[in-house]
Motif scaffolding. Structure first.
Motif, PDB file in Angstrom:
ATOM      1  N   HIS A  63      27.808  20.458  -2.927  1.00 16.14           N
ATOM      2  CA  HIS A  63      28.677  21.588  -2.602  1.00 16.14           C
ATOM      3  C   HIS A  63      28.932  22.392  -3.873  1.00 16.14           C
ATOM      4  N   PHE A  65      31.105  25.287  -5.759  1.00 10.88           N
ATOM      5  CA  PHE A  65      32.389  25.976  -5.730  1.00 10.88           C
ATOM      6  C   PHE A  65      32.416  27.042  -6.814  1.00 10.88           C
ATOM      7  N   GLU A  71      34.466  27.083  -1.763  1.00 13.42           N
ATOM      8  CA  GLU A  71      33.064  26.703  -1.622  1.00 13.42           C
ATOM      9  C   GLU A  71      32.240  27.959  -1.431  1.00 13.42           C
ATOM     10  N   GLU A  75      26.323  23.657   2.481  1.00 12.47           N
ATOM     11  CA  GLU A  75      26.028  22.321   1.965  1.00 12.47           C
ATOM     12  C   GLU A  75      24.528  22.062   2.008  1.00 12.47           C
TER      13      GLU A  75
END
Length: 134
Positions: A63, A65, A71, A75
């Motif tokens: 993930h 960020f 985020e 994914e």
């Protein structure tokens, strides 16, 4: 599973004696404009397996960020079967997954590596603005 090393690299070379050389450590990026997707980033992972994980299917999720803590990419994941003790008696093992990361902002980012929803490691990355020389 415990991750003992996570590094973005340009490549990996294996020596005749079995040792590995990491080529081109990547700690940050600089782009002329954003957003941008960077494909096939190599992530060198070294980890130690718990005995209960040997021979089991393992899924790691990645993930990304952004500087605001949100985020910033969908994914991505990697599934593999952990080596058995017979096949790989050493306590640690390595992986070299290829990731695609999309950056939307300049500034500090972090790549979280998770297993079953638990964060195993948070890898800092920096995206720098392109500066013009005067």
């Amino acid at each position: 599973m415990t991750i003992t090393a996570a590094l973005l690299v340009d490549g990996v070379r294996q020596r005749e004696d079995g040792a590995i050389d990491l080529v081109g450590l990547v700690e940050g990026f600089s782009f002329p404009s954003l957003p941008v997707s960077v494909e096939e980033i190599l992530l060198f992972l070294r980890f130690v397996l718990d005995d209960t994980e040997r021979g089991q299917s393992i899924r790691l999720a990645f993930h990304l960020f952004g500087p605001d803590g949100r985020e910033r990419s969908t994914e991505s994941s990697l599934s593999f079967t952990a080596p058995t003790l017979e096949a790989h008696p050493a306590p640690d093992a390595t992986l070299l997954p290829q990731l695609t990361l999309t950056f939307h902002d300049n500034g500090p980012h972090r790549l979280e590596i998770r297993q079953n929803g638990t964060t195993l490691l948070s890898l800092p990355l920096m995206v720098y603005p392109v500066t013009q020389a005067s």
